[in-house]
Design a protein around this motif. Structure first.
Motif, mmCIF file in Angstrom:
data_model
loop_
_atom_site.group_PDB
_atom_site.id
_atom_site.type_symbol
_atom_site.label_atom_id
_atom_site.label_comp_id
_atom_site.label_asym_id
_atom_site.label_seq_id
_atom_site.Cartn_x
_atom_site.Cartn_y
_atom_site.Cartn_z
ATOM 1 N N UNK A 15 6.025 -11.011 -4.147
ATOM 2 C CA UNK A 15 4.961 -10.238 -4.414
ATOM 3 C C UNK A 15 5.001 -8.548 -4.274
ATOM 4 N N UNK A 16 5.920 -8.372 -4.011
ATOM 5 C CA UNK A 16 7.335 -6.710 -4.892
ATOM 6 C C UNK A 16 8.268 -7.192 -5.983
ATOM 7 N N UNK A 17 7.656 -6.327 -6.973
ATOM 8 C CA UNK A 17 8.761 -6.269 -7.814
ATOM 9 C C UNK A 17 9.750 -4.908 -8.238
ATOM 10 N N UNK A 18 10.625 -4.762 -7.915
ATOM 11 C CA UNK A 18 11.388 -3.922 -7.888
ATOM 12 C C UNK A 18 12.291 -3.342 -8.767
ATOM 13 N N UNK A 73 2.068 -7.797 2.922
ATOM 14 C CA UNK A 73 1.140 -7.020 3.433
ATOM 15 C C UNK A 73 1.350 -5.117 2.604
ATOM 16 N N UNK A 74 2.647 -4.602 2.829
ATOM 17 C CA UNK A 74 3.025 -2.962 2.850
ATOM 18 C C UNK A 74 4.255 -2.793 2.052
ATOM 19 N N UNK A 75 4.673 -2.266 1.410
ATOM 20 C CA UNK A 75 5.851 -1.114 1.627
ATOM 21 C C UNK A 75 6.137 0.205 2.446
ATOM 22 N N UNK A 76 6.851 0.391 2.772
ATOM 23 C CA UNK A 76 7.211 1.798 3.815
ATOM 24 C C UNK A 76 8.356 1.921 3.726
ATOM 25 N N UNK A 77 8.481 3.574 2.682
ATOM 26 C CA UNK A 77 9.872 4.183 2.588
ATOM 27 C C UNK A 77 9.738 5.186 3.006
ATOM 28 N N UNK A 78 11.121 5.707 3.888
ATOM 29 C CA UNK A 78 10.945 6.533 4.889
ATOM 30 C C UNK A 78 11.959 7.627 4.881
ATOM 31 N N UNK A 105 3.370 4.828 2.257
ATOM 32 C CA UNK A 105 3.455 3.412 2.611
ATOM 33 C C UNK A 105 2.482 2.916 1.317
ATOM 34 N N UNK A 106 2.687 1.903 0.175
ATOM 35 C CA UNK A 106 2.024 1.248 -0.541
ATOM 36 C C UNK A 106 1.252 0.212 0.048
ATOM 37 N N UNK A 107 0.445 -0.256 -0.290
ATOM 38 C CA UNK A 107 -0.313 -1.320 0.142
ATOM 39 C C UNK A 107 -0.046 -2.450 -0.902
ATOM 40 N N UNK A 108 -0.333 -3.512 -0.922
ATOM 41 C CA UNK A 108 -0.243 -5.141 -1.332
ATOM 42 C C UNK A 108 -1.678 -4.848 -2.500
ATOM 43 N N UNK A 109 -1.557 -4.472 -3.834
ATOM 44 C CA UNK A 109 -2.852 -4.853 -4.956
ATOM 45 C C UNK A 109 -3.623 -3.455 -5.206
ATOM 46 N N UNK A 110 -2.569 -2.775 -4.103
ATOM 47 C CA UNK A 110 -3.416 -1.093 -5.361
ATOM 48 C C UNK A 110 -1.910 0.306 -5.042
ATOM 49 N N UNK A 111 -1.026 0.229 -6.090
ATOM 50 C CA UNK A 111 -0.424 0.769 -6.979
ATOM 51 C C UNK A 111 -0.570 2.726 -6.045
ATOM 52 N N UNK A 112 0.525 2.705 -6.056
ATOM 53 C CA UNK A 112 0.215 4.564 -5.016
ATOM 54 C C UNK A 112 0.897 4.469 -3.968
ATOM 55 N N UNK A 113 1.426 5.756 -3.437
ATOM 56 C CA UNK A 113 2.116 5.710 -2.561
ATOM 57 C C UNK A 113 1.023 6.618 -1.655
#
Length: 495
Positions: A80-83, A204-209, A230-238
């Motif tokens: 789901x996430x490619x880092x 569903x999401x990527x959160x960076x603290x 937060x980055x939502x799945x399927x939508x680039x940009x924080x």
């Protein structure tokens, strides 16, 4: 540096890039952007005029073999996430706030052909949720990786999170901040604090603290979350997660026994008004009030919490601002403050300030500068080695000039009146670490800090001197230990 057994060098070659896969949640391609890249071009620091050679398609940051390996990973990934975890900042950053372009050629800006090839693949093949992790720049960033950085309306292809340093400062913070307005793809920047980034990843999401510490050199330092994205799945940009932010805390030198304000600046990044309770717990002998206030949605507010230090002795304490915003998340800078108080009025025989051109700590004081050699009329002065001072042009008294010594002990002579008198000696530094300050007289230890003081930390040392029946002159030998042997004097009181 430590290496995995499988990365044992073969001659000059070390295979450092590698891949980690966590089921269908995330796949990490860990790059090596140092070993295979072409030599750096361009001049200037932190940025210099864009060198035409930076965009040469023959130049590479990762090398051809690693580049194909990366593209292959992205193409085959089912995560789901490619880092992409790598060593520098990938986003373009123009350090020239004017019409020109100035970049750091040590980052991907100096190897833009490789970046363009990667972006072209992402645009065409659309791997799931590309995330780039970077560092190396002693600061925290959140960047939209754009199809065309010079066109803010162009498509956002990926999101970049850059972590700050563990201990090293960001001496180019001002140059970055001066050019933020011409780099709208930068969604967040902080060069003030050291720390780390914590990620919470779901399908569903990527959160960076963004976590920062009050002092990187103090084992008792506290950590806080300065911002979350937060980055939502399927939508680039924080997107920044809204909450109540502590944007600033200011505490000037306090007067013993008198209420002094600690100013706490707050902002509300949510769509609703927030009720906040601001308090400062204090140790025995101190007093503190608390404040309840309402911050309207998308607005700012500064409150003053009154703190009263002890009346009878000068004090130095590390205090912490407590903020309760109910169900609203609290973000912001570290909440520790260094509170320092001095006696009120003229309740001392001698009050020396280590200042030259800035405001005094005391209401009644005498300037104390390196040029003050022993003078019988003054009753104090340096003996022997000449010392130096720095003027930082700060309004806060505790960030004023500091008398400093190095290597050889500094000798301060004081005229002590008859009887026993208490001496208070304030040491520390608002910006730099201060070595253990040690004070002797006649080879007898009078006082010492007891260890290194972290930046922004101060301590009052105290000891008694006996002037006998008719008064006497007593010499204090002052020095430091550890590090470079510097000690720092802010103020001295004789009661």
């Amino acid at each position: 540096m430590p290496l995995r057994r499988r990365s044992k060098p073969n001659g000059p070659d070390m295979l450092l890039y590698r891949k980690f896969t966590y089921g269908d949640l995330a796949e990490f391609s860990v790059l090596d952007t140092r070993q295979y890249r072409d030599n750096q071009v361009g001049k200037g620091f932190p940025g210099g005029p864009l060198d035409p050679e930076a965009s040469n398609p023959e130049r590479t940051m990762v090398g051809s073999e690693q580049g194909l390996w990366l593209i292959g990973n992205l193409h085959r990934s089912r995560a789901k996430w490619n880092v992409l975890a790598q060593q520098t900042m990938m986003a373009q950053y123009d350090y020239d706030p004017g019409a020109g372009i100035s970049v750091n050629h040590d980052q991907w800006d100096g190897y833009s052909a490789d970046r363009n090839r990667l972006f072209e693949f992402i645009k065409k093949r659309r791997p799931s949720n590309p995330i780039v992790l970077g560092g190396d720049w002693h600061s925290s960033w959140v960047n939209d990786l754009k199809e065309d950085f010079n066109n803010p309306k162009s498509k956002t292809l990926a999101t970049e999170f850059v972590g700050t340093s563990i201990s090293s400062g960001c001496g180019w913070k001002d140059q970055v901040e001066a050019a933020l307005s011409v780099n709208p793809h930068v969604k967040f920047f902080d060069g003030e604090y050291r720390g780390y980034v914590r990620f919470h990843v779901t399908h569903k999401s990527w959160q960076s603290d963004y976590r920062v510490v009050s002092s990187p050199s103090n084992p008792e330092a506290t950590a806080s979350t300065i911002a979350s994205f937060e980055v939502k799945n399927g939508k680039a940009g924080a997107m920044r997660i809204g909450g109540v932010d502590i944007t600033d805390i200011q505490a000037n030198t306090m007067i013993g026994g008198k209420p002094s304000p600690v100013s706490v600046s707050l902002s509300n990044g949510t769509k609703k008004a927030a009720k906040v309770h601001v308090s400062i717990p204090v140790p025995k002998g101190w007093k503190s009030e608390s404040v309840i206030a309402v911050i309207e949605a998308q607005s700012s507010l500064t409150v003053e919490v009154m703190v009263t230090p002890p009346a009878d002795i000068p004090a130095a304490e590390r205090l912490r601002v407590e903020l309760d915003a109910g169900k609203t998340t609290v973000f912001g800078r570290p909440r520790d403050i260094q509170a320092v108080s001095v006696p009120a009025g003229d309740e001392f025989l001698l009050a020396l300030d280590a200042g030259i051109s800035t405001s005094p700590v005391f209401s009644s004081f005498k300037r104390f500068v390196p040029e003050d050699t022993w003078d019988n009329a003054k009753g104090y002065g340096w003996i022997g080695t000449s010392h130096s001072a720095r003027d930082r042009n700060k309004l806060d008294e505790l960030q004023r000039d500091m008398i400093v010594g190095r290597d050889a002990p500094a000798t301060l002579r004081l005229a002590i009146p008859a009887g026993i008198h208490r001496i208070y000696f304030l040491t520390g530094d608002a910006i730099y670490t201060s070595a253990n300050t040690i004070i002797h007289s006649d080879n007898k230890l009078l006082a010492e800090t007891g260890g290194t003081l972290a930046p922004g930390q101060f301590k009052w040392l105290h000891f008694d001197l006996d002037g006998g029946n008719s008064g006497k002159e007593i010499e204090l030998s002052i020095t430091g230990e550890l590090g470079d042997g510097w000690w720092r004097l802010v103020s001295l009181i004789m009661k």
